[in-house]
Design an enzyme around this catalytic site. Sequence first.
Site, PDB file in Angstrom:
ATOM      1  N   GLY A  15       0.829  -1.237  -0.088  1.00 51.00           N
ATOM      2  CA  GLY A  15      -0.042  -0.078   0.062  1.00 51.00           C
ATOM      3  C   GLY A  15       0.986   1.231   0.081  1.00 51.00           C
ATOM      4  N   SER A  17       1.503   3.297  -2.313  1.00 52.81           N
ATOM      5  CA  SER A  17       0.977   4.510  -3.458  1.00 52.81           C
ATOM      6  C   SER A  17       0.522   5.938  -3.003  1.00 52.81           C
ATOM      7  CB  SER A  17       0.096   3.989  -4.293  1.00 52.81           C
ATOM      8  OG  SER A  17      -0.923   3.543  -3.647  1.00 52.81           O
ATOM      9  N   GLY A  56      19.593   8.760  -5.405  1.00 51.56           N
ATOM     10  CA  GLY A  56      20.593   7.864  -5.322  1.00 51.56           C
ATOM     11  C   GLY A  56      20.150   6.644  -4.367  1.00 51.56           C
ATOM     12  N   VAL A  66      -2.900  -7.006  -2.309  1.00 52.80           N
ATOM     13  CA  VAL A  66      -2.749  -7.499  -1.091  1.00 52.80           C
ATOM     14  C   VAL A  66      -3.792  -8.658  -0.757  1.00 52.80           C
ATOM     15  CG1 VAL A  66      -1.179  -5.987   0.062  1.00 52.80           C
ATOM     16  CG2 VAL A  66      -3.786  -5.911   0.762  1.00 52.80           C
ATOM     17  N   SER A 147      -3.574   0.471  14.435  1.00 56.34           N
ATOM     18  CA  SER A 147      -4.028   1.626  14.691  1.00 56.34           C
ATOM     19  C   SER A 147      -4.456   1.620  16.349  1.00 56.34           C
ATOM     20  CB  SER A 147      -5.268   1.790  13.792  1.00 56.34           C
ATOM     21  OG  SER A 147      -6.282   2.660  14.170  1.00 56.34           O
ATOM     22  N   TYR A 160     -13.600  -1.312  10.514  1.00 56.67           N
ATOM     23  CA  TYR A 160     -12.119  -0.844  10.403  1.00 56.67           C
ATOM     24  C   TYR A 160     -11.682  -1.210  11.885  1.00 56.67           C
ATOM     25  CZ  TYR A 160      -7.985   2.172  10.311  1.00 56.67           C
ATOM     26  OH  TYR A 160      -6.939   2.639  10.215  1.00 56.67           O
ATOM     27  N   ALA A 161     -12.395  -0.981  12.779  1.00 60.17           N
ATOM     28  CA  ALA A 161     -11.602  -1.131  14.374  1.00 60.17           C
ATOM     29  C   ALA A 161     -11.667  -2.471  14.711  1.00 60.17           C
ATOM     30  CB  ALA A 161     -12.580  -0.406  15.320  1.00 60.17           C
ATOM     31  N   LYS A 164      -8.442  -4.020  12.898  1.00 63.59           N
ATOM     32  CA  LYS A 164      -7.268  -3.513  13.454  1.00 63.59           C
ATOM     33  C   LYS A 164      -6.950  -4.225  14.899  1.00 63.59           C
ATOM     34  CE  LYS A 164      -5.660  -0.613  10.299  1.00 63.59           C
ATOM     35  NZ  LYS A 164      -4.557  -0.983   9.544  1.00 63.59           N
ATOM     36  N   ILE A 193      -3.885  10.576  11.713  1.00 60.14           N
ATOM     37  CA  ILE A 193      -3.014  11.717  10.797  1.00 60.14           C
ATOM     38  C   ILE A 193      -3.694  11.510   9.600  1.00 60.14           C
ATOM     39  CG2 ILE A 193      -0.801  11.462   9.790  1.00 60.14           C
ATOM     40  CD1 ILE A 193       0.328   9.799  11.803  1.00 60.14           C
TER      41      ILE A 193
HETATM   42  P1  NAI Z   1      -3.879   5.660   2.686  1.00 55.06           P
HETATM   43  O1  NAI Z   1      -5.298   5.344   1.991  1.00 55.06           O
HETATM   44  O2  NAI Z   1      -3.199   6.792   1.949  1.00 55.06           O
HETATM   45  O3  NAI Z   1      -3.026   4.360   2.133  1.00 55.06           O
HETATM   46  C1  NAI Z   1      -3.586   3.103   2.052  1.00 55.06           C
HETATM   47  C2  NAI Z   1      -2.750   2.477   1.163  1.00 55.06           C
HETATM   48  O4  NAI Z   1      -3.243   1.048   0.982  1.00 55.06           O
HETATM   49  C3  NAI Z   1      -3.038   3.128  -0.043  1.00 55.06           C
HETATM   50  O5  NAI Z   1      -2.010   3.619  -1.001  1.00 55.06           O
HETATM   51  C4  NAI Z   1      -4.052   2.258  -0.904  1.00 55.06           C
HETATM   52  O6  NAI Z   1      -4.161   2.246  -2.592  1.00 55.06           O
HETATM   53  C5  NAI Z   1      -3.490   0.767  -0.622  1.00 55.06           C
HETATM   54  N1  NAI Z   1      -4.263  -0.224  -0.772  1.00 55.06           N
HETATM   55  C6  NAI Z   1      -5.629  -0.424  -0.378  1.00 55.06           C
HETATM   56  N2  NAI Z   1      -6.403  -1.666  -0.660  1.00 55.06           N
HETATM   57  C7  NAI Z   1      -5.034  -2.389  -1.089  1.00 55.06           C
HETATM   58  C8  NAI Z   1      -5.000  -3.666  -1.798  1.00 55.06           C
HETATM   59  N3  NAI Z   1      -5.910  -4.277  -1.913  1.00 55.06           N
HETATM   60  N4  NAI Z   1      -3.589  -3.820  -2.361  1.00 55.06           N
HETATM   61  C9  NAI Z   1      -2.564  -3.053  -2.081  1.00 55.06           C
HETATM   62  N5  NAI Z   1      -2.626  -1.741  -1.561  1.00 55.06           N
HETATM   63  C10 NAI Z   1      -3.875  -1.592  -0.938  1.00 55.06           C
HETATM   64  O7  NAI Z   1      -3.936   5.818   4.033  1.00 55.06           O
HETATM   65  P2  NAI Z   1      -3.027   5.525   5.188  1.00 55.06           P
HETATM   66  O8  NAI Z   1      -3.455   6.338   6.526  1.00 55.06           O
HETATM   67  O9  NAI Z   1      -1.506   6.021   4.782  1.00 55.06           O
HETATM   68  O10 NAI Z   1      -2.964   4.107   5.718  1.00 55.06           O
HETATM   69  C11 NAI Z   1      -1.811   3.248   5.806  1.00 55.06           C
HETATM   70  C12 NAI Z   1      -2.183   2.358   6.920  1.00 55.06           C
HETATM   71  O11 NAI Z   1      -2.111   3.186   8.150  1.00 55.06           O
HETATM   72  C13 NAI Z   1      -3.633   1.669   6.959  1.00 55.06           C
HETATM   73  O12 NAI Z   1      -3.323   0.326   7.225  1.00 55.06           O
HETATM   74  C14 NAI Z   1      -4.249   2.430   7.845  1.00 55.06           C
HETATM   75  O13 NAI Z   1      -5.264   1.471   8.434  1.00 55.06           O
HETATM   76  C15 NAI Z   1      -3.229   2.790   8.905  1.00 55.06           C
HETATM   77  N6  NAI Z   1      -3.532   3.872   9.798  1.00 55.06           N
HETATM   78  C16 NAI Z   1      -3.782   5.082   9.520  1.00 55.06           C
HETATM   79  C17 NAI Z   1      -4.020   6.162  10.213  1.00 55.06           C
HETATM   80  C18 NAI Z   1      -4.519   7.611   9.920  1.00 55.06           C
HETATM   81  O14 NAI Z   1      -4.991   8.167  10.774  1.00 55.06           O
HETATM   82  N7  NAI Z   1      -4.257   8.006   8.716  1.00 55.06           N
HETATM   83  C19 NAI Z   1      -4.204   5.847  11.854  1.00 55.06           C
HETATM   84  C20 NAI Z   1      -3.661   4.624  12.356  1.00 55.06           C
HETATM   85  C21 NAI Z   1      -3.322   3.509  11.138  1.00 55.06           C
END
Ligand code: NAI
Length: 256
Positions: A15, A17, A56, A66, A147, A160-161, A164, A193
Site C-alpha cells: 500500500g 502508493s 541515489g 494484497v 491503529s 475498520y476497528a 485493527k 493522521i
Molecule cells: P492511504 O489510503 O493513503 O494508504 C493506504 C494504502 O493502501 C493506499 O495506497 C491504498 O492504495 C493501499 N491499498 C488499499 N487496498 C489495497 C490492496 N488491496 N492492495 C494493495 N494496496 C492497497 O491511508 P494511510 O492512512 O496511509 O493508511 C496506511 C495504513 O495506516 C493503513 O493500514 C491504515 O489503516 C493505517 N492507519 C492510518 C491512520 C491514519 O490516521 N491515517 C491511523 C492508524 C493507522
Amino acid sequence: MSPFNLDGKHVAITGASSGFGHHFAGVLAGAGAAVSLGARRVEKVQARADEITASGGKALGAALDVTDKASAEKFFAAAEAALGPVDVLINNAGIEAGAKTYMMIDEDDWHSVIDTNLKSAWLMSKLYTERVVANKLSGGNIINVSSITDTRTIKGQFPYAVSKGGLTRMTEVLALEAPRYGIRVNALAPGYILTDVSRVLLESEMAPEFMKGIPLRRFGEFEDLDGPLLLLASDASAYMNGSVVVVDGGHICASL
Ligand code: NAI
C-alpha cells in the site's frame, strides 16, 4: 554507525502508493534501505520508486493487490529479482468503510475491509516466511501497521476497528509462532493522521472537538512516525517481538 541504520536491508512496503507507505519509502531509503513498493496503482509506486532512485537510493515499484495471492506472489518474486531477498516486510495497506456502524455496513464492506486490513497481513506474512526459509535468511522482521482503534474507538468505525483489533492480536500470535523461522513481528499503532483513511473523520465538523481528547492537542504528522518506524525496521529493535508501538500523542490515555 547509528543503531537505526538500514544499509544492506531490503524493505517491502504494501500500500505504498499514498499516505504512510509513500512517506515510509523515503524515510527507509534515507536510512540506507533498498525499498520495494507495492500497490494496485502501479504507476504511482513506480513514480515514487523513480524519485528515490533519482536521489541515489535503490527502489522498485511493482503491482500488488494484497487481497490476491497470485498478485502477492508476483510482487515478492519481482522484489527479490530486482533487489534481492526481502529482509523486512511492512504490512501497511489498509482501507476503511466510511463512517458506518455495524447496522450500516453490508457484506461487501465487511469483506473488503477485513480482507484488505486483516487477511492480507496473514497472507503476506505467510508468503514472506516461505521466502525467508527458502533463502535461509536470518533476522526476518515483519511490521504490521495497526491503529489505536485496535483497543479504543468511537462509534462508526465498524469494521475498520474490528480489523485493527484482529491485526494487533495477529501480531502477538505471529510473534509467538514466527521466531522459529528467524522472524520477529511487531506493530506500529498510529493515532489520527490526515490521509485518505482518516479524512472522513478529520475533515468533519467534529474534528476540533475530537482533537481535545488528545493530550498533545494536535493530530499526528507523517514525520511523527519516522523514529518509531526506523526503530522497528532496524536492528535497534532486535529484542522487540510482539510489541505494539503506539504513536498517538497520548490519545488512548484519555477516553476517545
Ligand atoms: P492511504 O489510503 O493513503 O494508504 C493506504 C494504502 O493502501 C493506499 O495506497 C491504498 O492504495 C493501499 N491499498 C488499499 N487496498 C489495497 C490492496 N488491496 N492492495 C494493495 N494496496 C492497497 O491511508 P494511510 O492512512 O496511509 O493508511 C496506511 C495504513 O495506516 C493503513 O493500514 C491504515 O489503516 C493505517 N492507519 C492510518 C491512520 C491514519 O490516521 N491515517 C491511523 C492508524 C493507522
